[in-house]
Design an enzyme around this catalytic site. Structure first.
Site, short mmCIF file in Angstrom:
data_model
loop_
_atom_site.label_atom_id
_atom_site.label_comp_id
_atom_site.label_asym_id
_atom_site.label_seq_id
_atom_site.Cartn_x
_atom_site.Cartn_y
_atom_site.Cartn_z
N GLU A 13 -39.26 8.59 40.68
CA GLU A 13 -40.71 8.80 40.61
C GLU A 13 -41.07 10.01 39.75
O GLU A 13 -42.24 10.18 39.38
CB GLU A 13 -41.28 9.03 42.03
CG GLU A 13 -41.10 7.87 43.01
CD GLU A 13 -39.80 7.96 43.79
OE1 GLU A 13 -38.93 8.78 43.42
OE2 GLU A 13 -39.64 7.21 44.77
N LYS A 15 -39.25 13.21 40.61
CA LYS A 15 -39.04 14.31 41.56
C LYS A 15 -38.50 15.55 40.86
O LYS A 15 -38.92 16.67 41.15
CB LYS A 15 -38.05 13.87 42.67
CG LYS A 15 -38.56 12.70 43.50
CD LYS A 15 -37.52 12.24 44.50
CE LYS A 15 -36.32 11.60 43.85
NZ LYS A 15 -36.60 10.31 43.18
N GLY A 39 -30.48 10.90 39.66
CA GLY A 39 -30.59 11.33 38.27
C GLY A 39 -31.95 11.95 38.12
O GLY A 39 -32.95 11.25 38.14
N HIS A 40 -31.99 13.28 38.09
CA HIS A 40 -33.28 13.97 38.05
C HIS A 40 -33.46 14.63 36.68
O HIS A 40 -32.57 15.33 36.21
CB HIS A 40 -33.34 15.03 39.17
CG HIS A 40 -33.34 14.42 40.54
ND1 HIS A 40 -33.41 15.15 41.68
CD2 HIS A 40 -33.30 13.13 40.93
CE1 HIS A 40 -33.41 14.33 42.73
NE2 HIS A 40 -33.34 13.10 42.29
N THR A 309 -31.25 7.04 34.60
CA THR A 309 -30.72 8.32 34.15
C THR A 309 -29.21 8.37 34.35
O THR A 309 -28.48 8.98 33.58
CB THR A 309 -31.37 9.46 34.98
OG1 THR A 309 -32.75 9.20 35.06
CG2 THR A 309 -31.14 10.81 34.39
N THR A 311 -27.13 5.42 35.18
CA THR A 311 -26.37 4.24 34.76
C THR A 311 -26.88 3.63 33.46
O THR A 311 -26.23 2.75 32.89
CB THR A 311 -26.48 3.15 35.85
OG1 THR A 311 -27.86 2.88 36.09
CG2 THR A 311 -25.84 3.61 37.16
N LEU A 342 -49.40 8.87 34.54
CA LEU A 342 -50.69 8.28 34.18
C LEU A 342 -50.76 8.03 32.67
O LEU A 342 -51.41 7.08 32.22
CB LEU A 342 -51.84 9.20 34.60
CG LEU A 342 -52.20 9.20 36.09
CD1 LEU A 342 -53.42 10.08 36.32
CD2 LEU A 342 -52.50 7.80 36.59
N GLY A 426 -49.39 13.94 36.83
CA GLY A 426 -48.45 14.06 35.70
C GLY A 426 -48.92 13.23 34.52
O GLY A 426 -49.22 12.04 34.66
P1 GDP Z 1 -36.42 11.42 39.59
O1 GDP Z 1 -35.15 10.69 39.88
O2 GDP Z 1 -37.47 11.16 40.61
O3 GDP Z 1 -36.22 12.89 39.35
O4 GDP Z 1 -36.98 10.80 38.24
P2 GDP Z 1 -36.12 10.49 36.91
O5 GDP Z 1 -35.86 11.77 36.22
O6 GDP Z 1 -34.97 9.61 37.20
O7 GDP Z 1 -37.15 9.58 36.11
C1 GDP Z 1 -38.43 10.01 35.83
C2 GDP Z 1 -38.64 10.03 34.31
O8 GDP Z 1 -39.99 10.21 34.04
C3 GDP Z 1 -37.93 11.16 33.60
O9 GDP Z 1 -37.57 10.74 32.32
C4 GDP Z 1 -39.00 12.24 33.54
O10 GDP Z 1 -38.82 13.15 32.46
C5 GDP Z 1 -40.22 11.41 33.31
N1 GDP Z 1 -41.50 11.91 33.82
C6 GDP Z 1 -41.78 12.63 34.94
N2 GDP Z 1 -43.12 12.78 35.10
C7 GDP Z 1 -43.69 12.11 34.06
C8 GDP Z 1 -45.04 11.85 33.66
O11 GDP Z 1 -46.02 12.24 34.30
N3 GDP Z 1 -45.21 11.11 32.52
C9 GDP Z 1 -44.17 10.62 31.79
N4 GDP Z 1 -44.42 9.90 30.69
N5 GDP Z 1 -42.90 10.84 32.15
C10 GDP Z 1 -42.66 11.57 33.26
P1 IMO Z 2 -33.12 9.32 42.15
O1 IMO Z 2 -32.82 10.52 43.00
C1 IMO Z 2 -33.37 4.98 41.93
C2 IMO Z 2 -30.44 2.70 44.28
C3 IMO Z 2 -29.36 1.92 43.56
C4 IMO Z 2 -29.15 0.77 44.54
C5 IMO Z 2 -29.30 1.47 45.89
C6 IMO Z 2 -27.97 1.89 46.53
O2 IMO Z 2 -32.82 9.51 40.72
O3 IMO Z 2 -34.50 8.83 42.40
P2 IMO Z 2 -26.23 3.81 46.02
O4 IMO Z 2 -25.41 4.09 44.80
O5 IMO Z 2 -27.11 4.96 46.42
O6 IMO Z 2 -25.42 3.29 47.17
O7 IMO Z 2 -27.19 2.59 45.60
O8 IMO Z 2 -30.10 2.61 45.67
N1 IMO Z 2 -30.51 4.14 43.93
C7 IMO Z 2 -31.49 4.68 43.20
N2 IMO Z 2 -32.54 4.12 42.57
N3 IMO Z 2 -33.21 6.32 41.90
C8 IMO Z 2 -32.18 6.90 42.55
O9 IMO Z 2 -32.06 8.23 42.67
C9 IMO Z 2 -31.24 6.07 43.21
N4 IMO Z 2 -30.11 6.31 43.92
C10 IMO Z 2 -29.69 5.12 44.38
O10 IMO Z 2 -29.79 1.46 42.30
O11 IMO Z 2 -30.20 -0.16 44.43
MG MG Z 3 -33.81 9.41 38.92
#
Ligand code: GDP
Ligand code: IMO
Ligand code: MG
Length: 445
Positions: A13, A15, A39-40, A309, A311, A342, A426
């Protein structure tokens, strides 16, 4: 003061970006569950960091802690730390002695079980990081904890008990050949070495007392959730879930601080303005019904960079699912929401949300308890006026009032339906591209 940050949907989302944003006023950032399945992403002045274990606050030089509720693969941890060192950072990361260790046989078993399920079309689409098998061993009281790595005798005793069981499962249940992942001597040597490195670098902590002390000294703590509410093992789309509790309750069991500590602070839910999912399972608002919807999904995927992020897998895309948000607001006791992405929806020709579901002739407003029911839910759509693609940097600089009117309507709709105030909006991935309406650190109840 504490701020807990949780994913309200299916993970990814945004985070990491929010933790980094709130990290400015924090002293310690604590992951409380999950492992390197996360993957953050943090973007600072255009520089992007993708983190799977190192807490997102570490980019700003804050102390990062992997709490007792986490499962830790020391190999990934050290690789990530080394890569950050190469980029000129020196993160201060501590690891709870009570956290569980992901061993090579956990990863092997994760893959084997996924393959076995795939034969019946039942694969979960895990990240393959060994997360589920490690939590199984934790609950089964046969896990290896981080603290065990520093005591060679205890480590050997534990491996000698558990490894033959893993070998038997691989060979006798699945009819496969066990390999290096079941070699006790090699595992002992490698993991005792990780234990030495963790101890030598002063990274080991007793998480609860460590955090309680920092809190007593007046430090601000951020609890960084990984994954999301709908992939929580209790409150999610079971069995298409991860094996931990990403919801706010996890912040107490996963750190050793009581529920009153977490509940005394703020709990901010991160909401992506649409929905993405990586892995299998239902998704009632998914845009997959024919060429038109698929083209729309593909457009959003490209604009939002919706590829895993960890895989690299393309993420499935859907409209915002509002029953999911109502569910998340209750489960997590949200005090605020950060509504991200947004900008990604700017300039679309059409915009809709799933306002409720139709299930067996009834209209329901929240998420049903079983995966089978959720899979049968048909979204009750509500159309919104799309907003234009504008100069989002300028909007971020000017603040909430500069948002296009249609985008404000959308934000206020989310507030009305969840009963939770939108603290932040955001409009891009960079730290500077967040509009802050309420600063949770300044919120005093
Ligand atoms: P997390 O796992 O919740 O930390 O989220 P991820 O990092 O896996 O995926 C969110 C993606 O959206 C990342 O590439 C961030 O850099 C990006 N991101 C976060 N907030 C925004 C936003 O408001 N707009 C856009 N376009 N990208 C964002
Ligand atoms: P972040 O922190 C999105 C999903 C996997 C699979 C299920 C179980 O970046 O938001 P696992 O390896 O945890 O046993 O997989 O959960 N999954 C995620 N999907 N963001 C993640 O982390 C995830 N971590 C696990 O794709 O469906
Ligand atoms: Mg992530």
């Amino acid at each position: 003061m504490t701020v807990t940050i949780v994913g309200t949907q299916l993970g990814d989302e945004g985070k990491g970006a929010l933790v980094d944003r709130y990290g400015g006023a924090a002293d310690v950032v604590v992951r409380y569950q999950g492992g390197d399945n996360a993957g953050h992403t943090v973007v600072e002045d255009g520089e992007e960091y993708a983190l799977s274990l190192v807490p997102s606050g570490a980019i700003r030089g804050k102390t990062g802690v992997l709490g007792n509720g986490c499962v830790v693969n020391p190999e990934t941890l050290f690789d990530e730390l080394d890569a950050l060192h190469d980029r000129g950072l020196d993160p201060d990361v501590r690891v709870a002695r009570r956290a569980h260790v992901i061993l090579p046989y956990h990863r092997r078993l994760d893959g084997i079980e996924e393959e076995a399920k795939a034969e019946d079309g039942e694969a979960i689409g895990t990240t393959g990081r060994g997360i589920g098998p490690t939590y199984e061993d934790k609950a089964g009281r046969r896990g290896v904890r981080v603290g065990d790595l520093t005591d060679p005798d205890v480590l050997r005793e534990k491996l000698e008990y558990v490894v033959p069981q893993k070998r038997a499962v691989i060979e006798e249940v699945y009819g496969l050949e066990a390999g290096a992942e079941c070699d006790v001597d090699a595992l002992h040597e490698q993991y005792a070495e990780y234990g030495r490195r963790l101890a030598d670098e002063g990274m080991l902590v007793d998480c609860g007392p460590f955090l309680a002390e920092r809190r007593a000294a007046g430090d601000n703590l951020v609890f960084e959730g990984a994954q999301g509410t709908l992939i929580d093992v209790d409150h999610g789309n079971y069995p298409f879930v991860t094996s931990s509790n990403p919801t706010a309750g996890g912040a107490t069991t996963g750190t050793g601080l009581g529920p009153t500590v977490v509940g005394d602070g703020e709990v901010v839910g991160v909401v992506k303005a649409y929905l993405s999912r990586v892995g299998s399972g239902a998704m009632p608002t998914e845009l997959d019904g024919g060429d038109h919807e698929e083209a729309l999904a593909s457009d959003i995927r490209e604009r939002g960079g919706e590829f895993g992020t960890v895989t690299g897998r393309p993420r499935r895309i859907g409209w915002l699912d509002v029953p999911v948000l109502r569910h998340a607001a209750r489960v997590n006791g949200l005090t605020g929401i950060s509504l991200n992405h947004l900008d990604v929806l700017g300039g679309l020709d059409e915009l809709a949300v799933g306002h409720a579901y139709e299930l067996d002739g009834d209209v329901i407003e929240t998420v049903p308890a079983t995966a089978e029911q959720w899979a049968r839910c048909e979204p009750v759509r509500r159309e919104f006026e799309p907003w234009p693609d504008v100069d989002w940097d300028a909007v971020a600089a000017e603040g909430y009032e500069a948002l296009p009117e249609a985008a404000k309507t959308y934000v206020e709709y989310v507030e009305a339906e969840t009963g939770v105030e939108v603290y932040a909006v955001g409009v891009g991935p960079d730290r500077a591209q967040t509009i802050e309406r309420v600063d949770p650190w300044e919120r005093v109840d």
